[in-house]
Design an enzyme around this catalytic site. Structure first.
Site, PDB file in Angstrom:
ATOM      1  N   ARG A  66       0.815  -1.213   0.000  1.00 51.52           N
ATOM      2  CA  ARG A  66       0.000   0.000   0.000  1.00 51.52           C
ATOM      3  C   ARG A  66       0.849   1.264   0.000  1.00 51.52           C
ATOM      4  O   ARG A  66       0.405   2.317  -0.430  1.00 51.52           O
ATOM      5  CB  ARG A  66      -0.965  -0.004   1.194  1.00 51.52           C
ATOM      6  N   TYR A 120     -15.040  22.125 -11.243  1.00 54.16           N
ATOM      7  CA  TYR A 120     -15.457  20.831 -11.796  1.00 54.16           C
ATOM      8  C   TYR A 120     -16.612  20.292 -10.935  1.00 54.16           C
ATOM      9  O   TYR A 120     -16.517  20.286  -9.703  1.00 54.16           O
ATOM     10  CB  TYR A 120     -14.234  19.926 -11.709  1.00 54.16           C
ATOM     11  N   ASP A 192      -6.803  23.117  -8.634  1.00 54.86           N
ATOM     12  CA  ASP A 192      -6.960  22.063  -9.637  1.00 54.86           C
ATOM     13  C   ASP A 192      -6.262  22.575 -10.899  1.00 54.86           C
ATOM     14  O   ASP A 192      -6.752  23.470 -11.578  1.00 54.86           O
ATOM     15  CB  ASP A 192      -8.452  21.792  -9.882  1.00 54.86           C
ATOM     16  N   LYS A 217      -5.876  12.859 -17.532  1.00 60.21           N
ATOM     17  CA  LYS A 217      -5.925  13.703 -18.725  1.00 60.21           C
ATOM     18  C   LYS A 217      -4.554  13.725 -19.413  1.00 60.21           C
ATOM     19  O   LYS A 217      -4.214  12.803 -20.114  1.00 60.21           O
ATOM     20  CB  LYS A 217      -6.426  15.095 -18.346  1.00 60.21           C
TER      21      LYS A 217
HETATM   22  C1  LIG Z   1     -11.474  15.073 -15.157  1.00 62.15           C
HETATM   23  C2  LIG Z   1     -11.238  16.147 -14.164  1.00 62.15           C
HETATM   24  C3  LIG Z   1     -11.063  15.849 -12.817  1.00 62.15           C
HETATM   25  C4  LIG Z   1     -11.265  14.467 -12.248  1.00 62.15           C
HETATM   26  O1  LIG Z   1     -10.383  13.527 -12.738  1.00 62.15           O
HETATM   27  P1  LIG Z   1     -10.773  11.963 -12.775  1.00 62.15           P
HETATM   28  O2  LIG Z   1      -9.470  11.323 -12.983  1.00 62.15           O
HETATM   29  O3  LIG Z   1     -11.744  11.814 -13.913  1.00 62.15           O
HETATM   30  O4  LIG Z   1     -11.395  11.627 -11.460  1.00 62.15           O
HETATM   31  C5  LIG Z   1     -10.779  16.879 -11.953  1.00 62.15           C
HETATM   32  N1  LIG Z   1     -10.675  18.138 -12.386  1.00 62.15           N
HETATM   33  C6  LIG Z   1     -10.832  18.469 -13.677  1.00 62.15           C
HETATM   34  C7  LIG Z   1     -10.701  19.886 -14.086  1.00 62.15           C
HETATM   35  C8  LIG Z   1     -11.140  17.481 -14.606  1.00 62.15           C
HETATM   36  O5  LIG Z   1     -11.356  17.807 -15.880  1.00 62.15           O
END
Ligand SMILES: *Cc1c(COP(=O)(O)O)cnc(C)c1O
Length: 402
Positions: A66, A120, A192, A217
């Protein structure tokens, strides 16, 4: 799963930095990209050795699955190196897990969170759901608030959560001004940074305490794995680590490997995503049927001047507002696209189009637009082909709109 941030290559260009980051010889041996080390149980020679390991700081030491293996440590370390001045990084099974863990690490019952209104939507759901249930209140603020955030900071405000630009409406926040106001009052800042990545916006250097990415992403970059990360400023890592360990956060070595593999090409991919997206955004802005294009690098998008001041470039996600028309006219545009697939997420090599309805996710600053909206993720296809596809789509939209 964390990195110590040795800053190797920190003074070099983005392409050089993503190629070299995290590849410590003790983790890679003679293999180019850190291999997949799978483990749950780690074996010890003696009781004494077992007790000695358990009693020590297990950071970057094999202890139990872990806590990770060199596969996860290497990716985390690479992400730390991409953020000049950062202390360390932890990985999470998704971007949402990274966001929720970072917020749980800093907030306690009775605290107030200031959350940007353009966040988001799963971040909003967390604030309105679990955080509220645990006695943490949330106040939403205008993404263009800038230094005015000082007036919103109250006696119980513990954290400010930013997202810049917003991933539907693309307002660029004045992060340095918000950070300055927060620091003056001892308030923790979280960002973020999924859209820009540290290559386009070095958040820790600009004073943010915790910078978060949905690595799903651009880091993974191939639409085939889920991954998140939180990178902490100096002195901020211990709280994040405690919360992550208590919550049992762990990323599989296979997914960490895919992140590490994707990272090596992130700089060239971002260049291409950014260049193509900007060309398409400019083209769209001149087309009949398009009321507005929301792209941080285009004048007219809220916060464009801040973008020009703080960012090193743009990535491949933006949206546009149609000039009138209804749901059916928007669907006529999107449904017939040949190169743009219909699907959530972004940051992969393929182009995507989705209908978006930001008015559903606003409370502090109502969203109004001239017509329905479409968000595009511009992939690595040839830009002329993508424009031809959108040109036909807009013709379908205009025909359906009448
Ligand atoms: C997709 C996204 C997330 C979340 O990511 P996941 O890996 O899909 O949980 C968070 N913030 C933004 C701006 C996003 O586009």
């Amino acid at each position: 799963m964390s990195g110590a941030g040795e800053g190797r290559g920190g003074d070099k260009g983005a392409g050089t930095r993503v190629v070299g980051a995290g590849r410590r010889p003790e983790w890679t041996q003679r293999i180019v990209n850190p291999p997949v080390w799978r483990a749950s149980t780690i074996l010890y020679d003696t009781v004494e050795e077992l007790r000695a390991t358990a009693g020590r700081d297990t950071h970057h030491k094999l202890f139990y699955g872990r806590r990770g293996t060199p596969t996860q440590w290497s990716l985390a370390d690479a992400l730390t190196q991409l953020e000049p001045g950062a202390e360390a990084t932890l990985l999470y099974p998704s971007g949402v897990a990274a966001i929720s863990t970072a917020l749980l690490a800093v907030l306690s019952p009775g605290d107030e969170l200031l959350l940007v209104d353009s966040a988001y939507d799963p971040t909003r759901h967390l604030a309105d759901g679990l955080l509220k249930r645990f006695g943490i209140t949330t106040r939403y603020y205008d993404p263009m608030v800038g230094a005015g955030i000082a007036e919103l900071i109250g006696p119980t405000t513990r954290a400010i959560f930013m997202e810049s630009p917003g991933s539907l409406t693309f307002e660029v926040q004045d992060v340095p001004a918000i950070v300055a106001a927060a620091k003056a009052r001892g308030v923790t800042t979280l960002l973020d940074n999924t859209w820009a990545t540290p290559l386009l916006f070095p958040a820790i250097e600009l004073g943010v305490d915790y910078t978060i990415m949905a690595c799903t992403k651009y880091v993974v970059g191939h639409s085939d794995a889920m991954l998140g990360s939180v990178t902490a400023a100096p002195g901020k890592f211990a709280a994040l680590r405690h919360a992550s360990y208590q919550l049992g956060q762990h990323v599989s070595p296979d997914d960490a490997y895919l992140g590490s593999r994707g990272l090596r090409t992130m700089a060239v991919r971002l260049d291409r995503h950014g260049e193509s997206a900007l060309a398409i955004a400019r083209w769209l802005g001149a087309q009949p049927g398009v009321a507005r294009v929301l792209h941080p690098a285009l004048p007219g998008t809220p916060g464009h001047d801040i973008f020009a001041r703080d960012f090193r470039g743009s990535s491949g996600l933006f949206s546009f507002v149609l000039d009138g028309g209804d749901e059916a006219a928007r669907a006529a545009l999107i449904d017939g696209l040949e190169l743009f697939a219909i699907g959530y997420s972004w940051g992969g090599f393929e182009s995507l189009a989705v209908p978006i309805d930001p008015e559903r996710y606003r409370s502090a600053t109502p969203w109004q637009a001239e017509g329905p909206m479409v968000r595009l993720q511009i992939g690595l296809e040839d830009v002329d082909d993508l424009i031809a596809d959108l040109d036909a789509g807009l013709a379908r939209f205009r025909a359906a709109r009448g």
